[in-house]
Design a protein around this motif. Structure first.
Motif, PDB file in Angstrom:
ATOM      1  N   ASN A  47       0.830  -1.207   0.000  1.00 30.95           N
ATOM      2  CA  ASN A  47       0.000   0.000   0.000  1.00 30.95           C
ATOM      3  C   ASN A  47       0.864   1.258   0.000  1.00 30.95           C
ATOM      4  O   ASN A  47       0.542   2.240  -0.664  1.00 30.95           O
ATOM      5  CB  ASN A  47      -0.922  -0.005   1.219  1.00 30.95           C
ATOM      6  N   TRP A  48       1.959   1.224   0.753  1.00 24.41           N
ATOM      7  CA  TRP A  48       2.839   2.380   0.810  1.00 24.41           C
ATOM      8  C   TRP A  48       3.489   2.628  -0.543  1.00 24.41           C
ATOM      9  O   TRP A  48       3.584   3.769  -1.000  1.00 24.41           O
ATOM     10  CB  TRP A  48       3.913   2.147   1.864  1.00 24.41           C
ATOM     11  N   LEU A  49       3.918   1.558  -1.212  1.00 28.43           N
ATOM     12  CA  LEU A  49       4.510   1.721  -2.538  1.00 28.43           C
ATOM     13  C   LEU A  49       3.485   2.221  -3.543  1.00 28.43           C
ATOM     14  O   LEU A  49       3.802   3.048  -4.409  1.00 28.43           O
ATOM     15  CB  LEU A  49       5.098   0.381  -3.009  1.00 28.43           C
ATOM     16  N   ALA A  50       2.258   1.737  -3.419  1.00 20.86           N
ATOM     17  CA  ALA A  50       1.214   2.208  -4.332  1.00 20.86           C
ATOM     18  C   ALA A  50       0.933   3.691  -4.112  1.00 20.86           C
ATOM     19  O   ALA A  50       0.758   4.453  -5.077  1.00 20.86           O
ATOM     20  CB  ALA A  50      -0.059   1.388  -4.129  1.00 20.86           C
ATOM     21  N   ARG A  51       0.884   4.106  -2.850  1.00 15.65           N
ATOM     22  CA  ARG A  51       0.667   5.524  -2.578  1.00 15.65           C
ATOM     23  C   ARG A  51       1.834   6.363  -3.072  1.00 15.65           C
ATOM     24  O   ARG A  51       1.646   7.494  -3.564  1.00 15.65           O
ATOM     25  CB  ARG A  51       0.447   5.743  -1.078  1.00 15.65           C
ATOM     26  N   LEU A  52       3.052   5.850  -2.936  1.00 20.18           N
ATOM     27  CA  LEU A  52       4.219   6.586  -3.413  1.00 20.18           C
ATOM     28  C   LEU A  52       4.185   6.740  -4.927  1.00 20.18           C
ATOM     29  O   LEU A  52       4.455   7.816  -5.464  1.00 20.18           O
ATOM     30  CB  LEU A  52       5.496   5.871  -2.973  1.00 20.18           C
ATOM     31  N   ARG A  53       3.845   5.637  -5.623  1.00 20.90           N
ATOM     32  CA  ARG A  53       3.745   5.730  -7.081  1.00 20.90           C
ATOM     33  C   ARG A  53       2.653   6.698  -7.498  1.00 20.90           C
ATOM     34  O   ARG A  53       2.803   7.447  -8.460  1.00 20.90           O
ATOM     35  CB  ARG A  53       3.486   4.343  -7.671  1.00 20.90           C
ATOM     36  N   ARG A  54       1.555   6.682  -6.740  1.00 19.50           N
ATOM     37  CA  ARG A  54       0.457   7.601  -7.048  1.00 19.50           C
ATOM     38  C   ARG A  54       0.891   9.050  -6.842  1.00 19.50           C
ATOM     39  O   ARG A  54       0.587   9.929  -7.670  1.00 19.50           O
ATOM     40  CB  ARG A  54      -0.726   7.271  -6.130  1.00 19.50           C
ATOM     41  N   ALA A  55       1.614   9.305  -5.759  1.00 19.20           N
ATOM     42  CA  ALA A  55       2.083  10.670  -5.490  1.00 19.20           C
ATOM     43  C   ALA A  55       3.059  11.132  -6.563  1.00 19.20           C
ATOM     44  O   ALA A  55       2.990  12.273  -7.028  1.00 19.20           O
ATOM     45  CB  ALA A  55       2.718  10.740  -4.105  1.00 19.20           C
ATOM     46  N   ILE A  56       3.979  10.251  -6.972  1.00 14.10           N
ATOM     47  CA  ILE A  56       4.942  10.617  -8.016  1.00 14.10           C
ATOM     48  C   ILE A  56       4.223  10.882  -9.333  1.00 14.10           C
ATOM     49  O   ILE A  56       4.547  11.822 -10.066  1.00 14.10           O
ATOM     50  CB  ILE A  56       6.001   9.515  -8.170  1.00 14.10           C
ATOM     51  N   TYR A  57       3.222  10.064  -9.623  1.00 13.28           N
ATOM     52  CA  TYR A  57       2.463  10.256 -10.865  1.00 13.28           C
ATOM     53  C   TYR A  57       1.755  11.598 -10.873  1.00 13.28           C
ATOM     54  O   TYR A  57       1.763  12.325 -11.880  1.00 13.28           O
ATOM     55  CB  TYR A  57       1.450   9.112 -11.025  1.00 13.28           C
ATOM     56  N   LEU A  58       1.142  11.948  -9.729  1.00 19.86           N
ATOM     57  CA  LEU A  58       0.445  13.226  -9.654  1.00 19.86           C
ATOM     58  C   LEU A  58       1.419  14.397  -9.733  1.00 19.86           C
ATOM     59  O   LEU A  58       1.099  15.439 -10.311  1.00 19.86           O
ATOM     60  CB  LEU A  58      -0.357  13.306  -8.352  1.00 19.86           C
ATOM     61  N   MET A  59       2.603  14.243  -9.155  1.00 16.76           N
ATOM     62  CA  MET A  59       3.593  15.316  -9.219  1.00 16.76           C
ATOM     63  C   MET A  59       4.118  15.532 -10.636  1.00 16.76           C
ATOM     64  O   MET A  59       4.513  16.634 -10.999  1.00 16.76           O
ATOM     65  CB  MET A  59       4.758  15.022  -8.280  1.00 16.76           C
ATOM     66  N   MET A  60       4.119  14.477 -11.431  1.00 14.95           N
ATOM     67  CA  MET A  60       4.630  14.596 -12.799  1.00 14.95           C
ATOM     68  C   MET A  60       3.564  15.043 -13.789  1.00 14.95           C
ATOM     69  O   MET A  60       3.883  15.400 -14.920  1.00 14.95           O
ATOM     70  CB  MET A  60       5.208  13.249 -13.260  1.00 14.95           C
ATOM     71  N   GLN A  61       2.294  15.039 -13.379  1.00 16.01           N
ATOM     72  CA  GLN A  61       1.230  15.436 -14.289  1.00 16.01           C
ATOM     73  C   GLN A  61       1.018  16.936 -14.214  1.00 16.01           C
ATOM     74  O   GLN A  61       0.772  17.486 -13.143  1.00 16.01           O
ATOM     75  CB  GLN A  61      -0.079  14.709 -13.927  1.00 16.01           C
ATOM     76  N   PRO A  62       1.128  17.643 -15.333  1.00 12.37           N
ATOM     77  CA  PRO A  62       0.913  19.101 -15.293  1.00 12.37           C
ATOM     78  C   PRO A  62      -0.527  19.432 -14.964  1.00 12.37           C
ATOM     79  O   PRO A  62      -1.453  18.659 -15.220  1.00 12.37           O
ATOM     80  CB  PRO A  62       1.290  19.546 -16.713  1.00 12.37           C
ATOM     81  N   LYS A  63      -0.692  20.619 -14.358  1.00 11.58           N
ATOM     82  CA  LYS A  63      -2.032  21.049 -13.973  1.00 11.58           C
ATOM     83  C   LYS A  63      -2.908  21.271 -15.196  1.00 11.58           C
ATOM     84  O   LYS A  63      -4.113  20.989 -15.170  1.00 11.58           O
ATOM     85  CB  LYS A  63      -1.929  22.344 -13.156  1.00 11.58           C
TER      86      LYS A  63
END
Length: 513
Positions: A47-63
């Motif tokens: 779950n922690w790795l999934a949340r980390l991947r999700r956070a990285i994905y959101l950080m890389m997606q432009p607004k």
């Protein structure tokens, strides 16, 4: 008869109750209990790795969606015509040539290197802004916070490596004073010529004032430490100096932690507090009747959908500023200063450079700044040896102009367009970054490089920094600004300029490193 009936009714239930006891245990029941206990940490880690991947994905997606990147040729054209300051790039080869051909002409080398770094700082901000378009809002804020004061950081590192400790300290204090007094004063003054009062977010400004106060306390404490022990019978100057050095190292680590917490607060937990649509945004009011300053020289109205496009917005320390505002129905208030729901169209952002050219521009400009800044620092001793100008004035007044000239123009421009939140991000946010990140980072780097750089600044510099932060706190405490407040800040900066022109400075506790 009733008893037999009741027993006949309960008989099937008795069979049902005994049936599970005779069932064959399942395969899962035969598993050892230790596997069930060990699966919980495994699930938590997944779950922690999934949340980390999700956070990285959101950080890389432009607004906002990004349009197709231009070609390399179009990208180079955008670099050439990015700013009129690019005409000063001609001084790069001139300063390099002067350094090798006429190494004894320190004044000319300083002037040409000084003029050469100004457009490089603008191009560095331009590349940072283009790179921020391709990532999420949070990562864009981190990029801006990291590269926002790159020029000041490079100049300080080079001066530290050459044991120019006085230049390091005075230039960093001068950058804070330049942003707080000159830039902020010019923003208030220029905006006040068009608007009677300009409003900004009160909570964010008060928080920023608290952070600046903490940094000033960290600068004043080593001086109080040194003064308190002077005159004591057991006073030992050498041991006291090394104790101040150790204290500075510990305080620098704490200041870096405070800056990291500030980034989390601004970019993650309370990023809405730094936008134009927060609840405590004070309204902007126009002049009643005709503007007494008569600056309406054009008939083109500045609409609320006009986008502030400036690479120097990378110095605001955060990418959460809303640049599009809806029209407000109140005629006494400048539209878009306190709206609750900003309207943003999903028009794709058009980048001016492709990613490869943008990265190459960052690398090339950083190298050019480093080399030119080395020539600049090398010429300071020869420039000040004649006595016509002292190191304090060079560090406090001249060197901050090198890295801040481009963002000064941007901050003033957007303040006239009633984007005062962005102007405060450039001025106050840059000061916070220098006070809580650049200064403690340089002290820590000196610790690693075995350079005795401390937080014990020149006494006059420390007092001036304290009084400047105190003055700015009084000016912004009501959440409004006018042209007179800007005039006060600018005049205070001029007073400091006259003072440091004649101030010879003091010798630090470690003059020879």
């Amino acid at each position: 008869m009733a008893h037999s009936t009741a027993s006949s009714v309960r008989a099937p239930n008795a069979v049902e109750e005994t049936f599970p006891l005779t069932q064959r245990p399942s395969a899962s029941a035969n598993r050892p209990r230790i596997s069930t206990a060990s699966s919980k940490p495994q699930k938590k880690s997944l779950n922690w790795l999934a949340r980390l991947r999700r956070a990285i994905y959101l950080m890389m997606q432009p607004k906002k969606p990004v349009a197709k990147a231009p070609t390399a040729w179009r990208s180079i054209q955008a670099i050439v015509f990015a700013s009129w300051l690019n005409v000063l790039l001609v001084f790069i080869p001139i300063s390099w040539t002067m350094n090798f051909v006429l190494p004894d002409h320190y004044t000319l080398i300083f002037i040409f290197a000084f003029l050469a770094i100004i457009p490089l700082a603008k191009l560095l901000a331009f590349a940072t802004d283009e790179l921020s378009l391709r990532v999420g809002q949070t990562l864009a804020g981190l990029l801006n916070a990291t590269l926002g004061n790159a020029v000041e950081l490079i100049v300080s590192i080079i001066a530290l490596a050459k044991c120019q400790l006085t230049i390091v300290q005075s230039s960093l204090v001068g950058s804070i004073l330049s942003n707080l007094l000159l830039v902020l004063g010019m923003c208030f003054f220029a905006g006040g010529l068009r608007f009677s009062e300009q409003g900004f977010g009160l909570s964010a400004v008060q928080l920023n004032s608290s952070l600046l106060t903490i940094s000033v306390i960290a600068v004043l404490l080593p001086g109080a430490f040194h003064m308190a022990l002077q005159g004591q019978p057991e006073y030992n100057e050498l041991s006291t100096d090394y104790n101040i050095l150790k204290t500075s190292h510990g305080v620098a680590i704490i200041l870096l932690f405070i800056y990291a917490s500030y980034l989390v607060f601004q970019l993650f937990s309370h990023k809405a507090l730094y936008g134009d649509d927060n609840e405590d945004m004070q309204p902007t009011r126009e002049y009643m009747g005709q503007n007494p300053f008569r600056l309406h020289r054009t008939h083109r109205n500045i609409t609320d959908s006009e986008r502030v496009s400036s690479p120097s917005s990378a110095h605001d320390g955060g990418a959460t500023t809303t640049l599009f505002h809806p029209t407000d129905a109140n005629p006494d208030v400048e539209p878009g200063t306190h709206s609750k729901a900003p309207v943003e169209t999903e028009v794709p952002e058009q980048p001016l450079m492709n990613l490869a050219v943008c990265l190459w521009l960052l690398v090339v400009v950083t190298v050019l700044v480093a080399v030119t800044a080395e020539f600049l620092v090398d010429s300071i001793d020869g420039l000040t040896s004649s006595g016509a100008i002292n190191k304090e004035f060079v560090g406090i007044i001249l060197l901050p102009i090198v890295g801040n000239a481009a963002e000064h123009v941007t901050a003033v421009t957007v303040s006239v367009k009633d984007k005062l939140t962005l102007s405060l991000g450039v001025a106050v946010g840059s000061s916070i970054q220098i006070a809580l990140f650049v200064i403690p980072f340089i002290v820590t780097l000196g610790w690693i490089m075995d350079k005795p750089l401390t937080l014990l600044f020149d006494p006059l510099e420390s007092i001036v920094l304290f009084l400047s932060v105190l003055t700015v706190n009084y000016v912004v405490q009501d959440g409004k600004s006018n042209w007179l407040e800007g005039m006060i800040l600018m005049c205070l900066y001029l007073i400091l300029g006259v003072t440091f022109w004649y101030y010879p400075g003091t010798q630090g506790i470690f003059p020879n490193c």
